[in-house]
Scaffold this motif. Structure first.
Motif, mmCIF file in Angstrom:
data_model
loop_
_atom_site.group_PDB
_atom_site.id
_atom_site.type_symbol
_atom_site.label_atom_id
_atom_site.label_comp_id
_atom_site.label_asym_id
_atom_site.label_seq_id
_atom_site.Cartn_x
_atom_site.Cartn_y
_atom_site.Cartn_z
ATOM 1 N N THR A 1 92.551 52.521 17.198
ATOM 2 C CA THR A 1 91.037 52.477 18.015
ATOM 3 C C THR A 1 90.470 53.920 17.882
ATOM 4 O O THR A 1 91.091 54.659 18.993
ATOM 5 C CB THR A 1 92.140 52.018 19.366
ATOM 6 N N PRO A 2 89.444 53.541 17.245
ATOM 7 C CA PRO A 2 88.472 54.565 16.781
ATOM 8 C C PRO A 2 88.467 55.631 17.708
ATOM 9 O O PRO A 2 87.337 54.369 18.658
ATOM 10 C CB PRO A 2 87.717 54.199 15.325
ATOM 11 N N GLY A 3 87.213 56.276 17.473
ATOM 12 C CA GLY A 3 86.741 56.973 18.192
ATOM 13 C C GLY A 3 87.195 57.330 19.889
ATOM 14 O O GLY A 3 86.296 58.302 20.554
ATOM 15 N N GLY A 4 88.214 57.132 20.401
ATOM 16 C CA GLY A 4 88.976 57.483 21.181
ATOM 17 C C GLY A 4 89.228 59.613 21.270
ATOM 18 O O GLY A 4 90.097 59.499 20.704
ATOM 19 N N LEU A 5 88.879 59.704 21.988
ATOM 20 C CA LEU A 5 89.305 60.900 23.181
ATOM 21 C C LEU A 5 90.721 60.942 23.781
ATOM 22 O O LEU A 5 90.820 60.545 24.789
ATOM 23 C CB LEU A 5 87.990 61.889 23.120
ATOM 24 N N THR B 1 97.192 61.900 25.787
ATOM 25 C CA THR B 1 97.053 61.219 25.035
ATOM 26 C C THR B 1 97.911 59.620 25.773
ATOM 27 O O THR B 1 98.076 60.090 26.345
ATOM 28 C CB THR B 1 97.158 60.882 23.710
ATOM 29 N N THR C 1 89.545 55.048 31.978
ATOM 30 C CA THR C 1 88.332 56.110 31.651
ATOM 31 C C THR C 1 88.215 56.560 33.525
ATOM 32 O O THR C 1 88.017 57.514 33.764
ATOM 33 C CB THR C 1 87.286 54.690 32.452
ATOM 34 N N GLY D 1 88.211 53.774 22.681
ATOM 35 C CA GLY D 1 89.248 53.472 21.396
ATOM 36 C C GLY D 1 89.604 51.872 21.795
ATOM 37 O O GLY D 1 90.073 52.485 23.173
ATOM 38 N N THR D 2 88.536 51.201 21.741
ATOM 39 C CA THR D 2 89.709 49.547 21.965
ATOM 40 C C THR D 2 89.966 48.866 20.942
ATOM 41 O O THR D 2 89.707 48.919 19.911
ATOM 42 C CB THR D 2 88.697 48.848 23.112
ATOM 43 N N PRO E 1 85.555 59.207 25.358
ATOM 44 C CA PRO E 1 85.033 57.972 24.664
ATOM 45 C C PRO E 1 87.014 57.489 24.700
ATOM 46 O O PRO E 1 87.383 58.415 24.623
ATOM 47 C CB PRO E 1 84.330 58.943 23.181
#
Length: 440
Positions: free
Chosen positions: A332-336, A291, A271, A347-348, A345
């Motif tokens: 780790t879904p959702g990470g942008l 990334t 973040t 992902g963890t 967002p």
């Protein structure tokens, strides 16, 4: 063509008449006129070289009078100094030995103008008893041929000079590329650690493949200690190539290190990085992003579990090779992408590594390598999962060695930089395990 009845056509009759007249005129040429007006030079000499007879053509070429030549000069006297030297040392001895010579290049002296380049043929006339009587010599004007040869020589010299200049330019360009490659290699190494530190209770290994020695890559990784006996690690890929990518890589690495020491939570570190990149690059209308997958590992020592917590911003999932022979991704879904949005967002994921387990991080140069006869297919995550399953279980250095061999097998299908990082718990725990580094 004839008319009906065998009467010759008038036009045909005229053609025959003109041809017959020309042929008759040739027959009326005397042998003396043919000799004197021949399109080449003729002369006859005694065996000592004294000129007995010379035709008008050669006299005109040299600007000489017959009275001043016949019986008064030798053939060698008509030659330049160089021609005379060659005549005495080569021409005359060879002629006496062989009886004839053909097409010998010499230079003759003219009364006005420069030397006359000629081609000379000579033959010895013998008597009935085989005794040599005289030498008959034919001389052909080789001025045009000599000019042509000089032009060819000049063009060849120019071509050789141009080729030498091109070779020198190519050599300098190759030397320049070598110096650039060396400089880029030094700079590239400055963007990643020289080596990984030894982590108590863990094995580590890394590999970095540079797709082009002429261009800085954007892949990065790191492993370093944080508070509480924990270790932070990350691996990622910035957008673009060259100096801008290098600048972004440097900012990313130092931002993640600083963020991890301030708050070692993986999601918090990413973040912070997202805020820094978005503020730094979005305002000038040239957004830059990356990334990244960031992790914290807490070695369990000889008796406790080893815990790994991961956070990802648009990065391929980590891969775990288990000690029981399985291989699995840690989604780790959702990470942008990091740096695109003001608040991205993250992902963890979390896992526990048992003795003999190894976690592997990689950049998309691996999964996006092109395969197949036409290099039209991507290697992909399914093939990578199958490859990992075939090699599980394996310690960190063996996994990296196997993956390095896989990268090499892609050949020219591997057209992107690729970073690999592996952390594993030894099957037989030890207090300090070595790290392994590979680079290409």
């Amino acid at each position: 063509m004839c008319r009906t009845g065998g009467v010759p056509d008038p036009a045909e009759t005229g053609d025959h008449a003109s041809t017959d007249a020309a042929f008759t005129a040739l027959l009326e040429d005397s042998a003396e006129d043919l000799y004197e007006s021949a399109p080449c030079g003729y002369l006859s000499t005694m065996m000592d070289g004294t000129i007995a007879k010379i035709n008008t053509t050669l006299l005109d070429w040299l600007g000489l009078d017959r009275e001043a030549v016949a019986g008064r000069k030798r053939f060698a006297d008509l030659l330049t100094i160089g021609g005379k030297l060659y005549h005495e040392t080569h021409f005359a001895p060879l002629l006496r030995m062989q009886g004839e010579l053909r097409g010998i290049a010499l230079d003759m002296r003219r009364q006005e103008g420069g030397p006359l380049p000629v081609l000379v043929s000579a033959v010895i006339k013998h008597g009935s008893e085989g005794e040599p009587l005289l030498i008959r010599i034919t001389v052909f004007d080789a001025s045009d041929r000599r000019s042509y040869e000089k032009e060819l020589l000049r063009r060849r010299e120019e071509a050789e000079r141009a080729r030498a200049e091109a070779d020198e330019a190519r050599r300098q360009a190759e030397a320049g590329r070598a110096r650039l490659a060396d400089a880029l290699a030094v700079l590239q190494r400055s963007l990643v650690p020289d080596s990984l530190p030894a982590v108590p209770g863990l094995e580590s290994a890394v590999h970095y493949h540079t797709a082009s020695p002429d261009q800085l890559g954007g892949d990065f990784y790191d492993l370093f200690p944080v508070a509480g006996g924990r270790w932070a690690f990350f691996l990622g890929d910035v957008c673009g190539k060259g100096p801008e990518a290098a600048s972004l890589t440097s900012l990313t690495r130092y931002t993640l290190r600083a963020a991890a020491h301030h708050d070692p939570d993986p999601a918090s570190a990413l973040t912070t990085l997202n805020a820094v990149l978005h503020e730094r690059y979005t305002g000038d209308g040239n957004p830059r992003y990356c990334t990244c997958i960031f992790g914290i590992v807490e070695p369990g020592g000889e008796h406790g579990p080893t815990t790994v917590r991961l956070a990802s911003g648009g990065h391929p999932p980590a891969l775990v090779l288990r000690s029981d022979g399985r291989a699995e991704f840690l989604p780790t879904p959702g990470g942008l992408l990091i740096g695109v949005l003001p608040s991205a967002p993250i992902g963890t994921a979390e896992t526990v590594l048992a003795p003999g387990d190894t976690v592997v991080l990689y950049t998309d140069g691996l999964t996006e390598a092109r395969t197949g006869p036409g290099r039209d297919d991507l290697y992909g995550e399914d093939a990578l999962h199958a490859f990992a399953t075939d090699h599980a279980p394996a310690p960190a250095h063996e996994v990296i060695t196997a993956l390095t061999g896989l990268l090499e097998s892609f050949g020219d299908g591997l057209d992107d930089d690729t970073a690999l990082l592996a952390l594993g718990v030894p099957a037989t725990p030890s207090l300090m395990s070595p790290s392994t580094s590979h680079a290409t």
